[in-house]
Design a protein around this motif. Structure first.
Motif, PDB file in Angstrom:
ATOM      1  N   GLN A  77       4.157  13.938  -8.213  1.00  0.00           N
ATOM      2  CA  GLN A  77       3.755  14.866  -9.488  1.00  0.00           C
ATOM      3  C   GLN A  77       4.498  15.304 -10.645  1.00  0.00           C
ATOM      4  OE1 GLN A  77       0.438  15.923  -8.888  1.00  0.00           O
ATOM      5  NE2 GLN A  77       0.339  14.983  -6.907  1.00  0.00           N
ATOM      6  N   GLU A  78       5.806  15.598 -10.601  1.00  0.00           N
ATOM      7  CA  GLU A  78       6.703  15.682 -11.663  1.00  0.00           C
ATOM      8  C   GLU A  78       7.466  14.656 -11.599  1.00  0.00           C
ATOM      9  OE1 GLU A  78       8.778  19.212 -10.933  1.00  0.00           O
ATOM     10  OE2 GLU A  78       7.200  20.583 -10.540  1.00  0.00           O
ATOM     11  N   ILE A  79       6.931  14.084 -12.833  1.00  0.00           N
ATOM     12  CA  ILE A  79       7.819  12.782 -12.986  1.00  0.00           C
ATOM     13  C   ILE A  79       9.176  12.959 -13.907  1.00  0.00           C
ATOM     14  CG2 ILE A  79       7.721  10.309 -14.348  1.00  0.00           C
ATOM     15  CD1 ILE A  79       5.752  10.910 -12.321  1.00  0.00           C
ATOM     16  N   SER A  80      10.106  12.454 -13.116  1.00  0.00           N
ATOM     17  CA  SER A  80      11.555  12.802 -13.763  1.00  0.00           C
ATOM     18  C   SER A  80      12.478  11.755 -13.099  1.00  0.00           C
ATOM     19  CB  SER A  80      12.118  14.264 -13.639  1.00  0.00           C
ATOM     20  OG  SER A  80      12.251  14.588 -12.108  1.00  0.00           O
ATOM     21  N   LYS A  81      13.638  11.814 -13.555  1.00  0.00           N
ATOM     22  CA  LYS A  81      14.509  10.589 -13.107  1.00  0.00           C
ATOM     23  C   LYS A  81      14.887  11.171 -11.691  1.00  0.00           C
ATOM     24  CE  LYS A  81      18.924   8.095 -14.003  1.00  0.00           C
ATOM     25  NZ  LYS A  81      19.782   8.243 -15.220  1.00  0.00           N
ATOM     26  N   LYS A 109      -1.872   8.831 -13.349  1.00  0.00           N
ATOM     27  CA  LYS A 109      -2.370   8.338 -14.690  1.00  0.00           C
ATOM     28  C   LYS A 109      -1.547   6.953 -14.986  1.00  0.00           C
ATOM     29  CE  LYS A 109      -3.583  12.893 -16.406  1.00  0.00           C
ATOM     30  NZ  LYS A 109      -3.508  13.743 -17.637  1.00  0.00           N
ATOM     31  N   ASP A 110      -2.146   6.508 -15.651  1.00  0.00           N
ATOM     32  CA  ASP A 110      -1.350   5.070 -16.331  1.00  0.00           C
ATOM     33  C   ASP A 110      -0.308   5.085 -17.155  1.00  0.00           C
ATOM     34  OD1 ASP A 110      -3.069   4.025 -14.195  1.00  0.00           O
ATOM     35  OD2 ASP A 110      -4.417   2.872 -15.776  1.00  0.00           O
ATOM     36  N   ASN A 111      -0.319   6.195 -17.896  1.00  0.00           N
ATOM     37  CA  ASN A 111       0.459   6.304 -19.046  1.00  0.00           C
ATOM     38  C   ASN A 111       1.937   7.101 -18.702  1.00  0.00           C
ATOM     39  OD1 ASN A 111      -0.216   8.874 -18.193  1.00  0.00           O
ATOM     40  ND2 ASN A 111      -1.205   9.388 -20.511  1.00  0.00           N
ATOM     41  N   ARG A 112       2.169   7.066 -17.488  1.00  0.00           N
ATOM     42  CA  ARG A 112       3.542   7.525 -16.955  1.00  0.00           C
ATOM     43  C   ARG A 112       4.482   6.755 -16.819  1.00  0.00           C
ATOM     44  NH1 ARG A 112       2.174  13.159 -13.674  1.00  0.00           N
ATOM     45  NH2 ARG A 112       0.625  14.127 -15.580  1.00  0.00           N
ATOM     46  N   GLY A 113       4.299   5.335 -16.907  1.00  0.00           N
ATOM     47  CA  GLY A 113       5.280   4.243 -16.686  1.00  0.00           C
ATOM     48  C   GLY A 113       4.823   3.654 -15.308  1.00  0.00           C
ATOM     49  N   PHE A 114       5.823   2.808 -14.799  1.00  0.00           N
ATOM     50  CA  PHE A 114       5.556   2.199 -13.459  1.00  0.00           C
ATOM     51  C   PHE A 114       6.837   1.975 -12.881  1.00  0.00           C
ATOM     52  CE2 PHE A 114       6.019  -1.145 -16.767  1.00  0.00           C
ATOM     53  CZ  PHE A 114       6.794  -1.863 -16.354  1.00  0.00           C
ATOM     54  N   ILE A 115       7.073   1.677 -11.714  1.00  0.00           N
ATOM     55  CA  ILE A 115       8.177   1.406 -10.876  1.00  0.00           C
ATOM     56  C   ILE A 115       7.883   0.226  -9.996  1.00  0.00           C
ATOM     57  CG2 ILE A 115       8.836   3.900 -10.478  1.00  0.00           C
ATOM     58  CD1 ILE A 115       7.615   3.756  -7.830  1.00  0.00           C
ATOM     59  N   VAL A 116       8.860  -0.444 -10.118  1.00  0.00           N
ATOM     60  CA  VAL A 116       9.091  -1.943  -9.337  1.00  0.00           C
ATOM     61  C   VAL A 116       9.884  -1.890  -8.100  1.00  0.00           C
ATOM     62  CG1 VAL A 116       9.428  -4.404  -9.789  1.00  0.00           C
ATOM     63  CG2 VAL A 116       8.467  -2.787 -11.534  1.00  0.00           C
ATOM     64  N   ASP A 159       0.816  -1.407  -0.108  1.00  0.00           N
ATOM     65  CA  ASP A 159      -0.153   0.036   0.117  1.00  0.00           C
ATOM     66  C   ASP A 159       0.851   1.185  -0.094  1.00  0.00           C
ATOM     67  OD1 ASP A 159      -2.273  -1.790   0.079  1.00  0.00           O
ATOM     68  OD2 ASP A 159      -2.610  -1.377   2.295  1.00  0.00           O
ATOM     69  N   LYS A 160       2.000   1.186   0.685  1.00  0.00           N
ATOM     70  CA  LYS A 160       2.973   2.392   0.872  1.00  0.00           C
ATOM     71  C   LYS A 160       3.468   2.687  -0.591  1.00  0.00           C
ATOM     72  CE  LYS A 160       4.656   5.947   3.016  1.00  0.00           C
ATOM     73  NZ  LYS A 160       3.724   7.064   3.228  1.00  0.00           N
ATOM     74  N   TRP A 161       4.029   1.661  -1.130  1.00  0.00           N
ATOM     75  CA  TRP A 161       4.649   1.694  -2.396  1.00  0.00           C
ATOM     76  C   TRP A 161       3.703   2.196  -3.520  1.00  0.00           C
ATOM     77  CZ3 TRP A 161       9.301   1.908  -3.986  1.00  0.00           C
ATOM     78  CH2 TRP A 161       9.674   1.768  -5.524  1.00  0.00           C
ATOM     79  N   HIS A 162       2.455   1.858  -3.548  1.00  0.00           N
ATOM     80  CA  HIS A 162       1.594   2.501  -4.469  1.00  0.00           C
ATOM     81  C   HIS A 162       1.258   4.076  -4.151  1.00  0.00           C
ATOM     82  CE1 HIS A 162       0.139  -0.912  -7.110  1.00  0.00           C
ATOM     83  NE2 HIS A 162       0.331  -1.704  -6.012  1.00  0.00           N
ATOM     84  N   GLN A 163       1.190   4.098  -2.903  1.00  0.00           N
ATOM     85  CA  GLN A 163       0.883   5.561  -2.317  1.00  0.00           C
ATOM     86  C   GLN A 163       1.894   6.451  -2.577  1.00  0.00           C
ATOM     87  OE1 GLN A 163      -0.007   6.165   1.701  1.00  0.00           O
ATOM     88  NE2 GLN A 163       0.228   8.018   1.569  1.00  0.00           N
ATOM     89  N   ASP A 164       3.128   6.100  -2.509  1.00  0.00           N
ATOM     90  CA  ASP A 164       4.369   7.088  -2.789  1.00  0.00           C
ATOM     91  C   ASP A 164       4.585   7.470  -4.112  1.00  0.00           C
ATOM     92  OD1 ASP A 164       4.580   7.233  -0.230  1.00  0.00           O
ATOM     93  OD2 ASP A 164       6.529   6.102  -0.131  1.00  0.00           O
ATOM     94  N   ALA A 165       4.231   6.015  -4.979  1.00  0.00           N
ATOM     95  CA  ALA A 165       4.453   6.207  -6.376  1.00  0.00           C
ATOM     96  C   ALA A 165       3.163   7.116  -7.017  1.00  0.00           C
ATOM     97  CB  ALA A 165       4.024   4.698  -7.307  1.00  0.00           C
ATOM     98  N   GLY A 166       1.921   7.153  -6.516  1.00  0.00           N
ATOM     99  CA  GLY A 166       0.862   8.111  -6.880  1.00  0.00           C
ATOM    100  C   GLY A 166       1.141   9.143  -6.481  1.00  0.00           C
TER     101      GLY A 166
END
Length: 454
Positions: free
Chosen positions: A63-67, A136-143, A53-60
């Motif tokens: 706001q600014e998607i960058s490396k 949004k689902d179109n910004r990639g995913f983290i594992v 749950d925490k991983w999903h929360q932090d990923a969501g």
């Protein structure tokens, strides 16, 4: 009143201890959970559901998607989970960032490979969580990948913390309970000790009541009982004193008219009287002597029970003393046609520490009882008896026995006087009686070496 008394009771105090223990247990478990898993925001929960749950929360929340932002998130999680490895696949399917993956990951990720990767990692080892970046689902995913052994050990550590906390609280509860019951036991032992103590009147002593609980109520009841016993003893002593004074006054008041009656009978005897008149006077004289003897016994008994009859022991040749005492009774026994048998053999130690006057009184009472209650047997025997344990003077008769004599009024007061005097002179005595006669032994105990006991 009953309500307030309940709160002072031992039951209420122990119920309070239990309630506090239950509250402290719950409160301590909550606090331990908060300290272990919520005190430091950077320390995430180490259970599977919490981590996912925490991983999903932090990923969501990004706001600014960058490396830079993704790597910053990875480093934050690395601090909490040093064993973890993480990587980022952007919206174009390219591997854009990774941290401690330790293996060759493909640079390009198409839909088929991604689906196969998720399928292989599902419920497997390592523990894997896939989360989309942003809202949004179109910004990639983290594992996030983490060995399951690390997660299991973390859960086990938390269990041990809970168990240790519970055991510590249980130990504290046992210590408090032990102290509580130790105080109760101490108070009960003090009460038991006080019950065993006696004052100069051989009565229990009063107990100081310190607390108004069940034991305090028991102490109050005990004190009430002691006070009642003391009042009863005082009443008994007053009644005893009144009885003694009554007997003493009665004996004194009756002896004067008896003396006058004897003087009048002496006058009648000097006058000329018929044989029937002389027999009547003689029977009257016997009755007066019997009353006088009974009053003398009553007086002696009263003085003995009050410890007012003076006791003066001295070394006395008991054989010679018994012979002298018997000599004064010979005429009376011969007048009553008794067969007299005397066989007094010397003891190894014939001198006994006795009061001669008391010994005379003992012998007089025993011989008087034979004349009064064993006259039908027409026999009296006075002998000595020596065994390994004692020397004894034995007085026997052929009367109907003690049980028959008990029906006679006043038959027991003489023996009561004998008992008290014999015990005061540190002698023993016993009676053997049946329908064929009675044997009374006055005994002086010996030591095991055969000498007289002192």
């Amino acid at each position: 009143m009953t309500f307030f008394r309940f709160f002072k009771s031992l039951q209420a105090k122990y119920m309070l201890i239990i309630l506090i223990a239950l509250f402290v247990v719950q409160f301590s478990l909550i606090i331990s959970s908060f300290i272990l898993f919520n005190a430091d925001v950077g320390k995430l929960e180490r259970d599977y559901a919490g981590v996912e749950d925490k991983w999903h929360q932090d990923a969501g929340d990004i706001q600014e998607i960058s490396k830079e932002t993704v790597v910053a998130l990875f480093r934050k999680w690395k601090e909490a989970y040093p064993e973890a490895s993480m990587f980022w696949v952007n919206h174009d399917g390219r591997l854009s960032a990774e941290l401690d993956t330790g293996k060759n990951l493909p640079e390009e990720w198409d839909a088929a490979y991604t689906a196969q990767f998720i399928k292989n990692r599902y419920d497997g080892n390592p523990f894997t969580v896939v989360a989309f970046l942003g809202q949004k689902d179109n910004r990639g995913f983290i594992v996030l990948e983490m060995p399951r052994a690390v997660m299991d050990n973390a859960t086990s550590d938390r269990t041990w913390v809970y168990l240790a906390t519970f055991l510590v609280l249980l130990f504290l509860f046992m210590i408090i309970s032990l102290f509580f019951f130790r105080q109760i036991r101490k108070r009960l032992l003090n009460l038991q000790k006080a019950m065993a103590l006696r004052d100069i009147d051989n009565l229990p002593v009063l107990i100081e009541m310190k607390k108004d609980d069940e034991i305090g109520q028991l102490e109050t009841a005990f004190n009430t009982m002691v006070n009642e016993l003391r009042e009863s003893r005082q009443r008994e002593q007053q009644e005893e004193q009144l009885r003694r004074e009554l007997i003493a006054n009665l004996s004194h008041d009756l002896r004067t008219p008896l003396t006058k009656m004897r003087a009048q009978m002496d006058t009648l005897t000097e006058e000329g009287m018929s044989d029937d008149g002389q027999q009547a006077v003689q029977r009257l004289e016997e009755s007066i002597s019997r009353v006088d003897r009974l009053m003398e016994n009553l007086m002696s008994y009263t003085l003995l029970t009050a410890s007012k009859l003076k006791y003066q022991p001295e070394e006395t040749d008991v054989i010679r003393h018994v012979r002298t005492s018997l000599a004064s009774w010979y005429p009376l026994f011969e007048q009553e046609n008794f067969e007299i048998e005397v066989d007094l053999k010397p003891f190894d130690h014939t001198h006994w520490l006795i009061d001669p006057l008391w010994m005379d009184r003992v012998l007089d009472n025993l011989l008087q009882n034979i004349i009064r209650y064993a006259k039908d047997g027409r026999y009296i025997g006075v002998t000595t008896e020596t065994t390994r344990d004692h020397d004894a003077i034995v007085i026997t008769d052929h009367g109907p026995g003690i049980e028959h004599n008990r029906t006679e009024r006043g038959a027991g007061i003489g023996l009561s006087i004998v008992d008290m005097m014999v015990q005061q002179m540190e002698l023993d005595w016993d009676i053997e009686s049946d329908a064929h006669g009675t044997a009374v032994r006055i005994k002086k105990q010996k030591n095991h070496d055969g000498n007289d006991g002192m």
